[in-house]
Design an enzyme around this catalytic site. Structure first.
Site, PDB file in Angstrom:
ATOM      1  N   GLU A 144      48.109  43.737 118.369  1.00 25.55           N
ATOM      2  CA  GLU A 144      49.367  44.252 118.916  1.00 25.55           C
ATOM      3  C   GLU A 144      49.172  45.424 119.878  1.00 25.55           C
ATOM      4  O   GLU A 144      48.347  46.300 119.643  1.00 25.55           O
ATOM      5  CB  GLU A 144      50.257  44.701 117.753  1.00 25.55           C
ATOM      6  CG  GLU A 144      51.658  45.085 118.167  1.00 25.55           C
ATOM      7  CD  GLU A 144      52.612  45.028 116.989  1.00 25.55           C
ATOM      8  OE1 GLU A 144      53.294  43.993 116.827  1.00 25.55           O
ATOM      9  OE2 GLU A 144      52.671  45.999 116.215  1.00 25.55           O
ATOM     10  N   LYS A 174      50.986  48.574 120.966  1.00 22.21           N
ATOM     11  CA  LYS A 174      52.049  49.394 120.369  1.00 22.21           C
ATOM     12  C   LYS A 174      51.754  50.865 120.646  1.00 22.21           C
ATOM     13  O   LYS A 174      50.738  51.390 120.189  1.00 22.21           O
ATOM     14  CB  LYS A 174      52.047  49.115 118.853  1.00 22.21           C
ATOM     15  CG  LYS A 174      53.054  49.848 118.024  1.00 22.21           C
ATOM     16  CD  LYS A 174      52.834  49.428 116.569  1.00 22.21           C
ATOM     17  CE  LYS A 174      53.906  49.939 115.648  1.00 22.21           C
ATOM     18  NZ  LYS A 174      53.698  49.462 114.266  1.00 22.21           N
ATOM     19  N   LYS A 179      57.586  41.183 120.826  1.00 20.70           N
ATOM     20  CA  LYS A 179      57.968  41.857 119.586  1.00 20.70           C
ATOM     21  C   LYS A 179      59.182  42.713 119.913  1.00 20.70           C
ATOM     22  O   LYS A 179      59.086  43.705 120.632  1.00 20.70           O
ATOM     23  CB  LYS A 179      56.790  42.704 119.097  1.00 20.70           C
ATOM     24  CG  LYS A 179      56.999  43.380 117.747  1.00 20.70           C
ATOM     25  CD  LYS A 179      56.483  42.523 116.615  1.00 20.70           C
ATOM     26  CE  LYS A 179      56.520  43.224 115.279  1.00 20.70           C
ATOM     27  NZ  LYS A 179      55.418  44.158 115.073  1.00 20.70           N
ATOM     28  N   GLU A 198      60.472  36.789 110.693  1.00 21.97           N
ATOM     29  CA  GLU A 198      59.940  37.819 109.795  1.00 21.97           C
ATOM     30  C   GLU A 198      60.863  38.052 108.602  1.00 21.97           C
ATOM     31  O   GLU A 198      62.058  38.255 108.767  1.00 21.97           O
ATOM     32  CB  GLU A 198      59.783  39.115 110.596  1.00 21.97           C
ATOM     33  CG  GLU A 198      59.308  40.297 109.756  1.00 21.97           C
ATOM     34  CD  GLU A 198      59.172  41.551 110.605  1.00 21.97           C
ATOM     35  OE1 GLU A 198      58.344  41.534 111.534  1.00 21.97           O
ATOM     36  OE2 GLU A 198      59.906  42.520 110.339  1.00 21.97           O
ATOM     37  N   ASN A 201      56.540  40.775 106.330  1.00 19.89           N
ATOM     38  CA  ASN A 201      56.266  42.153 106.734  1.00 19.89           C
ATOM     39  C   ASN A 201      55.963  42.969 105.479  1.00 19.89           C
ATOM     40  O   ASN A 201      56.803  43.087 104.596  1.00 19.89           O
ATOM     41  CB  ASN A 201      57.469  42.743 107.477  1.00 19.89           C
ATOM     42  CG  ASN A 201      57.116  44.044 108.177  1.00 19.89           C
ATOM     43  OD1 ASN A 201      56.110  44.675 107.878  1.00 19.89           O
ATOM     44  ND2 ASN A 201      57.948  44.441 109.129  1.00 19.89           N
ATOM     45  N   GLU A 224      52.071  40.564 108.072  1.00 20.35           N
ATOM     46  CA  GLU A 224      52.231  41.603 109.101  1.00 20.35           C
ATOM     47  C   GLU A 224      52.276  42.996 108.483  1.00 20.35           C
ATOM     48  O   GLU A 224      52.851  43.176 107.429  1.00 20.35           O
ATOM     49  CB  GLU A 224      53.571  41.413 109.840  1.00 20.35           C
ATOM     50  CG  GLU A 224      53.849  40.019 110.360  1.00 20.35           C
ATOM     51  CD  GLU A 224      55.298  39.901 110.849  1.00 20.35           C
ATOM     52  OE1 GLU A 224      55.936  40.935 111.112  1.00 20.35           O
ATOM     53  OE2 GLU A 224      55.781  38.777 110.960  1.00 20.35           O
ATOM     54  N   SER A 225      51.693  43.955 109.179  1.00 13.67           N
ATOM     55  CA  SER A 225      51.740  45.383 108.819  1.00 13.67           C
ATOM     56  C   SER A 225      50.840  45.740 107.648  1.00 13.67           C
ATOM     57  O   SER A 225      50.706  44.978 106.691  1.00 13.67           O
ATOM     58  CB  SER A 225      53.156  45.862 108.457  1.00 13.67           C
ATOM     59  OG  SER A 225      53.999  45.738 109.547  1.00 13.67           O
TER      60      SER A 225
END
Length: 259
Positions: free
Chosen positions: A54, A56, A116, A165, A186, A216-217
């Protein structure tokens, strides 16, 4: 009002404003609008690593992560590292991103790009297509089942894939439908920012195998991926872990090689 509610409130106002300035016809005349998209879900199904890296710059929970790279440096680094796809944050107010980041990413690499964004309107999906995206993100926490259905079907008509998500059982149950390609769990609670891989583990068995499973995350180690693989995850979205280093591309290369 929690941070997610604030983001959505601002996003709805932003979309109204953008619609008044840039007509749909202008988006549809973009050079990328007729471009054939690249499938991330297919890449993830056949990949031995499954990394979605990603771009970011910052986030509400971490403020500044990294402002020192150009988009081109980051995405080329990710592509050379062997990432399956790249997620580009386009929210300006809370994440420091923009649609220009997407445009620069598209001009620099030839792998799937995810917009995103906090998508609340079909207009944002047209933007995604016009700026060279291959897939969009829909967030179950901020959309009704009807909205998820209409937005995902609209994206499919444009040839875009959809990553949906979820964060809990309730969001997952309302979201499962044939117009999705991937379901992402997530590990960060968007309301409290608490992070735990247990969210991915708990929901894994309830995601039908028709969908590619993405975690994710909060994924910052090879061990985390090894832990999640047995639960059927093919995709792993990693942002801060690479972006907080001095060289995101090198960090991704090292991580993927170890994997």
């Amino acid at each position: 009002m929690n941070i997610l509610d604030k983001i959505i409130f601002d996003k709805q106002r932003e979309v109204v404003l953008k619609k008044s300035i840039i007509p749909v016809s202008q988006l549809e005349s973009s050079v990328f609008f007729g471009r054939e998209t690249i499938s991330l879900s297919q890449k993830l199904r056949t990949s031995s690593t499954g990394i979605i890296a990603e771009h970011k710059r910052r986030s509400p929970s971490k403020s500044v992560i990294n402002h020192s790279f150009t988009v081109e440096e980051v995405v080329k680094g990710y592509e050379n590292a062997g990432a399956c796809g790249i997620s580009v944050l386009t929210d300006g107010k809370y994440f420091g991103g923009s649609l220009d980041d997407l445009l620069l990413a598209r001009a620099s690499v030839n792998i799937p790009l995810l917009r995103k964004e906090f998508i609340v309107d079909e207009y944002q999906i047209l933007e995604a297509k016009a700026f060279g995206t291959d897939l969009i993100l829909l967030i179950a926490a901020v959309l009704t089942r009807e909205e998820i259905k209409s937005l995902s079907e609209f994206a499919k008509k444009l040839g875009l894939e959809v990553l949906l998500e979820v964060h809990n059982q309730e969001e997952l149950e309302k979201s499962i439908m044939p117009s999705l390609d991937m379901i992402g769990v997530n590990n960060r609670n968007l309301k409290t920012f608490e992070v735990s891989l247990d969210f991915s583990k708990q929901l894994a068995s309830q995601i039908p195998n028709d969908f590619v499973k993405v975690s994710e995350s909060g994924i910052s180690s090879i061990e985390a991926i090894s832990e999640l693989r047995p639960y059927g995850y093919n995709g792993f979205l990693i942002g801060e872990n690479f972006m907080k280093t001095d060289n995101a591309g090198e960090a991704a290369t090292e991580f993927i090689n170890k994997l």
